[in-house]
Design an enzyme around this catalytic site. Structure first.
Site, PDB file in Angstrom:
ATOM      1  N   GLY A   1     -31.707   0.194  88.870  1.00 18.46           N
ATOM      2  CA  GLY A   1     -33.028   0.235  88.221  1.00 18.46           C
ATOM      3  C   GLY A   1     -33.640   1.460  87.792  1.00 18.46           C
ATOM      4  O   GLY A   1     -34.181   1.685  86.740  1.00 18.46           O
ATOM      5  N   CYS A   2     -33.262   2.551  88.565  1.00 17.43           N
ATOM      6  CA  CYS A   2     -33.806   3.987  88.145  1.00 17.43           C
ATOM      7  C   CYS A   2     -33.112   4.393  86.775  1.00 17.43           C
ATOM      8  O   CYS A   2     -33.871   5.195  85.984  1.00 17.43           O
ATOM      9  CB  CYS A   2     -33.520   4.876  89.386  1.00 17.43           C
ATOM     10  SG  CYS A   2     -34.621   4.361  90.687  1.00 17.43           S
ATOM     11  N   THR A   3     -31.916   3.912  86.819  1.00 17.42           N
ATOM     12  CA  THR A   3     -31.072   4.463  85.750  1.00 17.42           C
ATOM     13  C   THR A   3     -31.565   3.791  84.340  1.00 17.42           C
ATOM     14  O   THR A   3     -31.980   4.351  83.393  1.00 17.42           O
ATOM     15  CB  THR A   3     -29.541   4.365  86.025  1.00 17.42           C
ATOM     16  OG1 THR A   3     -29.185   4.916  87.019  1.00 17.42           O
ATOM     17  CG2 THR A   3     -28.710   4.653  84.621  1.00 17.42           C
TER      18      THR A   3
ATOM     19  N   ALA B   1     -34.963   5.524  83.437  1.00 13.98           N
ATOM     20  CA  ALA B   1     -35.050   6.634  82.759  1.00 13.98           C
ATOM     21  C   ALA B   1     -34.307   6.851  81.340  1.00 13.98           C
ATOM     22  O   ALA B   1     -34.783   7.642  80.678  1.00 13.98           O
ATOM     23  CB  ALA B   1     -34.022   7.580  83.734  1.00 13.98           C
TER      24      ALA B   1
END
Length: 160
Positions: free
Chosen positions: A50-52, A55
């Site tokens: 999710g963070c990838t 970003a």
């Protein structure tokens, strides 16, 4: 019911000051963006799915944000080294700040109680804060769902 940090940041309040180490060396602070709009996206952990996606979405829209006088910074509790690996692996073009002491995370209400698999723990609650050009909090998104989020933030920045 999730409990967020003791600090509850409100829209219209002055954005809390910060100065954190960032990827590539040096530091990033609120003062660096005086007179500009600023998106601060707080993510739980570098290089997780999710963070990838989040970003990468903010990187993809970086030019659009810039066209509307808006800078973007990502913040997590990861080390600077982890942020640099994350940036390099995914060719991220937004600054990534490191807050291992959780001071900024707490000031912006992005540190709170989470639960997973029936276990409760303290961690980073995916949060985005849009700061206007006068340094006031214009909009806060808490418990962010990644899909379509960067686009929604861009629309809010355009409208400021």
């Amino acid at each position: 019911m999730t409990r967020s940090s003791a600090v509850t940041l409100a829209e219209g309040a002055a954005a809390p000051r910060f100065n954190l180490p960032r990827d590539g060396g040096g530091s990033v602070s609120l003062a660096d963006f005086a007179g500009k709009k600023l998106v601060l996206f707080f993510y739980p952990r570098a290089d997780t799915p999710g963070c990838t996606r989040e970003a990468i979405d903010f990187t993809r829209l970086k030019g659009e944000f810039a066209a509307h006088g808006t800078e973007v910074v990502g913040i997590s509790a990861d080390t600077v080294k982890a942020q640099e690996s994350f940036r390099n692996k995914h060719q991220l073009a937004v600054p990534l700040a490191s807050d291992p002491a959780h001071e900024m995370l707490e000031a912006y209400g992005a540190w709170g109680e989470k639960s997973m698999y029936g276990r409760t723990f303290m961690g980073i609650v995916r949060t985005t804060v849009l700061v206007d050009s006068s340094g006031k909090v214009a909009r806060i998104w808490r418990h962010v769902k990644v899909d379509g989020h960067a686009e929604a933030v861009l629309e809010a920045a355009r409208a400021l």
